[in-house]
Design an enzyme around this catalytic site. Sequence first.
Site, PDB file in Angstrom:
ATOM      1  N   TYR A 123    -138.855  58.167   3.809  1.00 33.87           N
ATOM      2  CA  TYR A 123    -138.267  57.147   2.940  1.00 33.87           C
ATOM      3  C   TYR A 123    -138.052  57.706   1.531  1.00 33.87           C
ATOM      4  O   TYR A 123    -136.969  57.555   0.944  1.00 33.87           O
ATOM      5  CB  TYR A 123    -139.170  55.925   2.892  1.00 33.87           C
ATOM      6  CG  TYR A 123    -138.664  54.819   2.000  1.00 33.87           C
ATOM      7  CD1 TYR A 123    -137.543  54.068   2.347  1.00 33.87           C
ATOM      8  CD2 TYR A 123    -139.319  54.509   0.805  1.00 33.87           C
ATOM      9  CE1 TYR A 123    -137.084  53.049   1.529  1.00 33.87           C
ATOM     10  CE2 TYR A 123    -138.862  53.490  -0.018  1.00 33.87           C
ATOM     11  CZ  TYR A 123    -137.748  52.760   0.345  1.00 33.87           C
ATOM     12  OH  TYR A 123    -137.292  51.750  -0.469  1.00 33.87           O
ATOM     13  N   SER A 169    -136.640  54.224  -5.506  1.00 33.17           N
ATOM     14  CA  SER A 169    -137.970  53.634  -5.340  1.00 33.17           C
ATOM     15  C   SER A 169    -138.973  54.434  -6.143  1.00 33.17           C
ATOM     16  O   SER A 169    -138.883  55.669  -6.220  1.00 33.17           O
ATOM     17  CB  SER A 169    -138.380  53.638  -3.865  1.00 33.17           C
ATOM     18  OG  SER A 169    -139.741  53.277  -3.720  1.00 33.17           O
TER      19      SER A 169
END
Length: 241
Positions: free
Chosen positions: A150, A137
């Site tokens: 995350y 990401s």
Amino acid sequence: MTRVAIVTGGSRGIGRQSVERLVEDGFAVVVGYGGNAKEAHDVVETLTAGGGQAIAVQADVGDEVAVKVLFDTAESAFGGIDVVVHAAGVMHLAPLAELALDAMDRMHRTNIRGTFVVDQQAARRVRTGGAIINFSSSVLGLGMPGYAAYAASKGAVEAITLILARELRGRDITVNAVAPGPTATALFLDGKDEETVARLAGQAPLERLGRPEDIAEVVSFLAGPARWVNGQVLRANGGIV
């Protein structure tokens, strides 16, 4: 010979769009899904009705037995595996001081252990000339508050990707990761108000959110012609720095 791909998280969002793009590219695709049986079978039904080759197989990516069955099924159905796209992932957001540890553990199981388990089978099974494509990401490089756990899980994905590329020396198998920026999927939009979504969409010079098909285009590139791209993280984010 028809090339064969496994796509985890293939029932929705970026995973589903990647499935559709790979079938369009001529692949036979195994749609790996966790709990979205109806959506997975719907995409298979749509693709096969259009003349594509696709089947759906349920597998918790953190469960090494289930993932082995996923790969076994792909080989039984289509004769081998050429590309593995590991798009399954979960995201829980909160400041580090407030994030529930069980939420962190769920991300660890799916995003880190899941990547390791899927890549382990892929490293053993993908045929010469194949590709392994993981998902990181762009938040990893942005340092956005609320994303600590995350982003940490995706940091692990990048480490696994770069090292596996080197471990597969001599096999003619590429290993890369795609790192999307803000993309209009349920995973991204869930829990965000309109103001937050608009602010994040404005980060890119292209002044919009990514679309799942934008990311699927990168997957198609890495799965097909990109034989000299290896051990890389491609930040597909519209130019966000």
